[in-house]
Scaffold this motif. Structure first.
Motif, PDB file in Angstrom:
ATOM      1  N   ILE A 118       0.822  -1.217   0.000  1.00 23.87           N
ATOM      2  CA  ILE A 118       0.000   0.000   0.000  1.00 23.87           C
ATOM      3  C   ILE A 118       0.850   1.258   0.000  1.00 23.87           C
ATOM      4  O   ILE A 118       0.322   2.365   0.089  1.00 23.87           O
ATOM      5  CB  ILE A 118      -0.940   0.016   1.224  1.00 23.87           C
ATOM      6  CG1 ILE A 118      -0.113  -0.058   2.518  1.00 23.87           C
ATOM      7  CG2 ILE A 118      -1.932  -1.126   1.145  1.00 23.87           C
ATOM      8  CD1 ILE A 118      -0.967   0.066   3.780  1.00 23.87           C
ATOM      9  N   GLY A 119       2.150   1.106  -0.084  1.00 19.49           N
ATOM     10  CA  GLY A 119       3.027   2.268  -0.093  1.00 19.49           C
ATOM     11  C   GLY A 119       3.708   2.465   1.243  1.00 19.49           C
ATOM     12  O   GLY A 119       3.226   2.028   2.293  1.00 19.49           O
ATOM     13  N   GLY A 120       4.841   3.130   1.228  1.00 16.02           N
ATOM     14  CA  GLY A 120       5.589   3.344   2.455  1.00 16.02           C
ATOM     15  C   GLY A 120       6.383   2.112   2.836  1.00 16.02           C
ATOM     16  O   GLY A 120       6.438   1.106   2.114  1.00 16.02           O
ATOM     17  N   PHE A 121       7.012   2.187   4.014  1.00 14.15           N
ATOM     18  CA  PHE A 121       7.850   1.097   4.485  1.00 14.15           C
ATOM     19  C   PHE A 121       7.236   0.428   5.709  1.00 14.15           C
ATOM     20  O   PHE A 121       6.582   1.079   6.530  1.00 14.15           O
ATOM     21  CB  PHE A 121       9.254   1.610   4.829  1.00 14.15           C
ATOM     22  CG  PHE A 121      10.002   2.137   3.639  1.00 14.15           C
ATOM     23  CD1 PHE A 121      10.648   1.269   2.767  1.00 14.15           C
ATOM     24  CD2 PHE A 121      10.061   3.497   3.388  1.00 14.15           C
ATOM     25  CE1 PHE A 121      11.328   1.752   1.667  1.00 14.15           C
ATOM     26  CE2 PHE A 121      10.745   3.990   2.292  1.00 14.15           C
ATOM     27  CZ  PHE A 121      11.375   3.116   1.429  1.00 14.15           C
ATOM     28  N   LYS A 122       7.466  -0.863   5.813  1.00 18.39           N
ATOM     29  CA  LYS A 122       6.979  -1.640   6.946  1.00 18.39           C
ATOM     30  C   LYS A 122       7.535  -1.059   8.246  1.00 18.39           C
ATOM     31  O   LYS A 122       6.819  -0.964   9.260  1.00 18.39           O
ATOM     32  CB  LYS A 122       7.411  -3.091   6.785  1.00 18.39           C
ATOM     33  CG  LYS A 122       7.096  -3.977   7.971  1.00 18.39           C
ATOM     34  CD  LYS A 122       7.648  -5.383   7.751  1.00 18.39           C
ATOM     35  CE  LYS A 122       7.440  -6.247   8.986  1.00 18.39           C
ATOM     36  NZ  LYS A 122       8.052  -7.597   8.814  1.00 18.39           N
ATOM     37  N   GLU A 123       8.792  -0.669   8.260  1.00 15.77           N
ATOM     38  CA  GLU A 123       9.421  -0.131   9.467  1.00 15.77           C
ATOM     39  C   GLU A 123       8.780   1.184   9.893  1.00 15.77           C
ATOM     40  O   GLU A 123       8.641   1.449  11.091  1.00 15.77           O
ATOM     41  CB  GLU A 123      10.916   0.066   9.227  1.00 15.77           C
ATOM     42  CG  GLU A 123      11.715  -1.220   9.129  1.00 15.77           C
ATOM     43  CD  GLU A 123      11.453  -1.990   7.840  1.00 15.77           C
ATOM     44  OE1 GLU A 123      11.676  -3.210   7.820  1.00 15.77           O
ATOM     45  OE2 GLU A 123      11.037  -1.345   6.836  1.00 15.77           O
ATOM     46  N   THR A 124       8.372   2.005   8.942  1.00 13.36           N
ATOM     47  CA  THR A 124       7.714   3.271   9.279  1.00 13.36           C
ATOM     48  C   THR A 124       6.386   3.007   9.989  1.00 13.36           C
ATOM     49  O   THR A 124       6.065   3.654  11.007  1.00 13.36           O
ATOM     50  CB  THR A 124       7.463   4.102   8.008  1.00 13.36           C
ATOM     51  OG1 THR A 124       8.706   4.319   7.337  1.00 13.36           O
ATOM     52  CG2 THR A 124       6.829   5.437   8.341  1.00 13.36           C
ATOM     53  N   LYS A 125       5.620   2.067   9.476  1.00 15.43           N
ATOM     54  CA  LYS A 125       4.334   1.727  10.095  1.00 15.43           C
ATOM     55  C   LYS A 125       4.535   1.145  11.488  1.00 15.43           C
ATOM     56  O   LYS A 125       3.788   1.463  12.427  1.00 15.43           O
ATOM     57  CB  LYS A 125       3.566   0.744   9.226  1.00 15.43           C
ATOM     58  CG  LYS A 125       2.138   0.470   9.703  1.00 15.43           C
ATOM     59  CD  LYS A 125       1.405  -0.443   8.753  1.00 15.43           C
ATOM     60  CE  LYS A 125      -0.059  -0.603   9.169  1.00 15.43           C
ATOM     61  NZ  LYS A 125      -0.203  -1.054  10.570  1.00 15.43           N
ATOM     62  N   GLU A 126       5.560   0.301  11.650  1.00 10.22           N
ATOM     63  CA  GLU A 126       5.822  -0.280  12.960  1.00 10.22           C
ATOM     64  C   GLU A 126       6.180   0.798  13.978  1.00 10.22           C
ATOM     65  O   GLU A 126       5.726   0.757  15.135  1.00 10.22           O
ATOM     66  CB  GLU A 126       6.949  -1.303  12.861  1.00 10.22           C
ATOM     67  CG  GLU A 126       6.559  -2.579  12.130  1.00 10.22           C
ATOM     68  CD  GLU A 126       7.727  -3.535  11.990  1.00 10.22           C
ATOM     69  OE1 GLU A 126       8.860  -3.141  12.359  1.00 10.22           O
ATOM     70  OE2 GLU A 126       7.527  -4.661  11.512  1.00 10.22           O
TER      71      GLU A 126
END
Length: 435
Positions: A118-126
């Motif tokens: 969906i865009g962006g990085f997994k680490e940013t969401k975490e």
């Protein structure tokens, strides 16, 4: 009571973790920036290496065709050899930057940052979820405190307004009924102030109770992403140290060898040795092909052109008057290992071949018996000064214009005509075409 919005600790504010979360995206961007930086430097290294190679090739040809000779010529050639070797080293630097350093950054970035569908990085969401979860209970209590504070401040404002109206009514001597109503309003407002103040204080107390746990949770999440950033910073540091090792050629034994060899070759240049060589090859020390009685033959019916005369004399002369000392032989050997070759008499100008009596025909015009052919005249400009060494050679200054008559011969000479009509020979690499 402590102000929950104390500016001395802005990290506690709701939503103020955004800068810490943004470091994840910033880290990915910095990886891209570092790769671009290394890629540009690699292009510079390659461009510099290419220019060195082209410079060495051009000047090696110019020196080979020029009048320099002997050990000084070998010393001059050593500069071109240095450029070629240094060019190779800078191509190695370019290869290390693109094939090793840049690939390290690319692989580390791939392992550290994982893109989402969906865009962006997994680490940013975490990171975002971790901070939000740690802050949620405290944020709820903080919201209640803000509501109680607003109610308390509004009650205070109402109480002050009611008191002002009561005082004004007393000064104006209004009827007792009106004053009584105003007094009751003041009392009611005072009660509301007391009630909201108690609620506000209680909300702050409850907020204070959850604050320690809130700070602990925030510290844990913050430390987690501090460690994530710590890995990137350490990686960048080690990577840049590796780049430094690739760029710094001073410890490279190949680099130091280039300049040791260059210095040895330059130090080996010996003016006395070169003068002895010139004396033996082009001075009184050279073997002479003195005129001898010749029987008549058909070959004497024609006059040899300058080129044919030079070739005949060159092919028929064996240089036997050259003697080398052990030191000279050693220098020649070391020069040969550096990749340079001493010119023979046949490689030099026309004045260096044959005996001194075969330089021109009987009437002094070396071009009188040239084979007749349609000559193509091309305007040229002199690049350097040239003083003719023989009567059939032209003399001119840099910038003079003359006409080139025919093509360059295999010894690097051309026939030309000066603006005053004088015709003669000149070294082809001393001029450039104007057309």
């Amino acid at each position: 009571k402590r102000n929950a919005h104390d500016d001395s600790n802005p990290a506690c504010f709701v939503g103020n973790y955004k800068r810490a979360v943004k470091r994840v995206d910033d880290g990915n961007r910095l990886c891209n920036d570092l790769m671009n930086c290394l890629h540009e430097r690699a292009r510079i290294e390659k461009s510099y290496a290419t220019q060195l190679t082209e410079w060495a090739k051009r000047w090696r040809q110019l020196v080979e065709k020029g009048p320099q000779y002997g050990t000084v010529e070998r010393a001059w050639f050593a500069l071109m050899t240095e450029a070629e070797k240094v060019s190779d080293l800078h191509m190695e630097v370019k290869a290390a930057l693109t094939g090793e350093d840049l690939e390290k950054v690319k692989n580390w970035q791939k392992d550290a940052y994982h893109k989402q569908m969906i865009g962006g990085f997994k680490e940013t969401k975490e990171a975002e979820d971790g901070f939000r979860k740690a802050q949620k209970p405290w944020a709820k209590k903080l919201k209640e405190v803000d509501v109680m504070k607003k109610a308390y401040h509004n009650a205070c404002k109402e109480e002050k307004t009611a008191t002002s109206r009561e005082n004004s009514s007393k000064l104006e001597n209004n009827n007792p009924e009106a004053q009584k109503k105003l007094q009751e309003k003041v009392e009611k407002c005072q009660q509301e102030v007391q009630k909201t103040q108690e609620r506000y204080s209680k909300a702050l107390e409850e907020l204070d109770k959850v604050t320690p746990q809130y700070m602990e949770n925030m510290e844990q999440v913050f430390e987690q992403w501090q460690q994530f950033e710590d890995k990137r910073l350490r990686f960048f540091r080690e990577l840049l140290l590796g780049v430094k090792q690739h760029l710094d050629l001073s410890p490279n034994h190949k680099y130091s060898t280039v300049y040791h060899t260059l210095e040895d070759t330059l130090q080996a240049a010996d003016a006395q040795e070169d003068l002895r060589w010139f004396r033996s090859n082009h001075g009184p020390g050279m073997p002479m092909n003195w005129p001898q009685f010749e029987e008549w033959s058909m070959d004497l019916n024609r006059t040899l052109s300058r080129r044919e005369t030079m070739r005949k004399h060159t092919d028929g002369v064996t240089l036997t008057g050259i003697s080398q000392t052990t030191e000279q032989t050693s220098k020649a050997s070391s020069s040969s290992s550096a990749g340079t070759v001493e010119k023979t008499a046949a490689d030099r100008s026309d004045e260096e071949a044959g005996n001194p009596f075969a330089s021109a025909n009987a009437n002094g015009n070396p071009f009188e018996d040239e084979p007749s052919s349609a000559e193509v005249c091309v305007p040229v400009r002199a690049l350097y000064d040239y003083d003719g060494q023989e009567q059939d050679e032209l003399t001119f200054k840099a910038g003079d214009q003359l006409m080139k008559m025919g093509e360059e011969d295999e010894q690097g000479w051309c026939k030309g005509r000066l603006s005053d009509g004088t015709v003669g020979l000149y070294p082809a690499n001393y001029v450039e075409d104007l057309e």
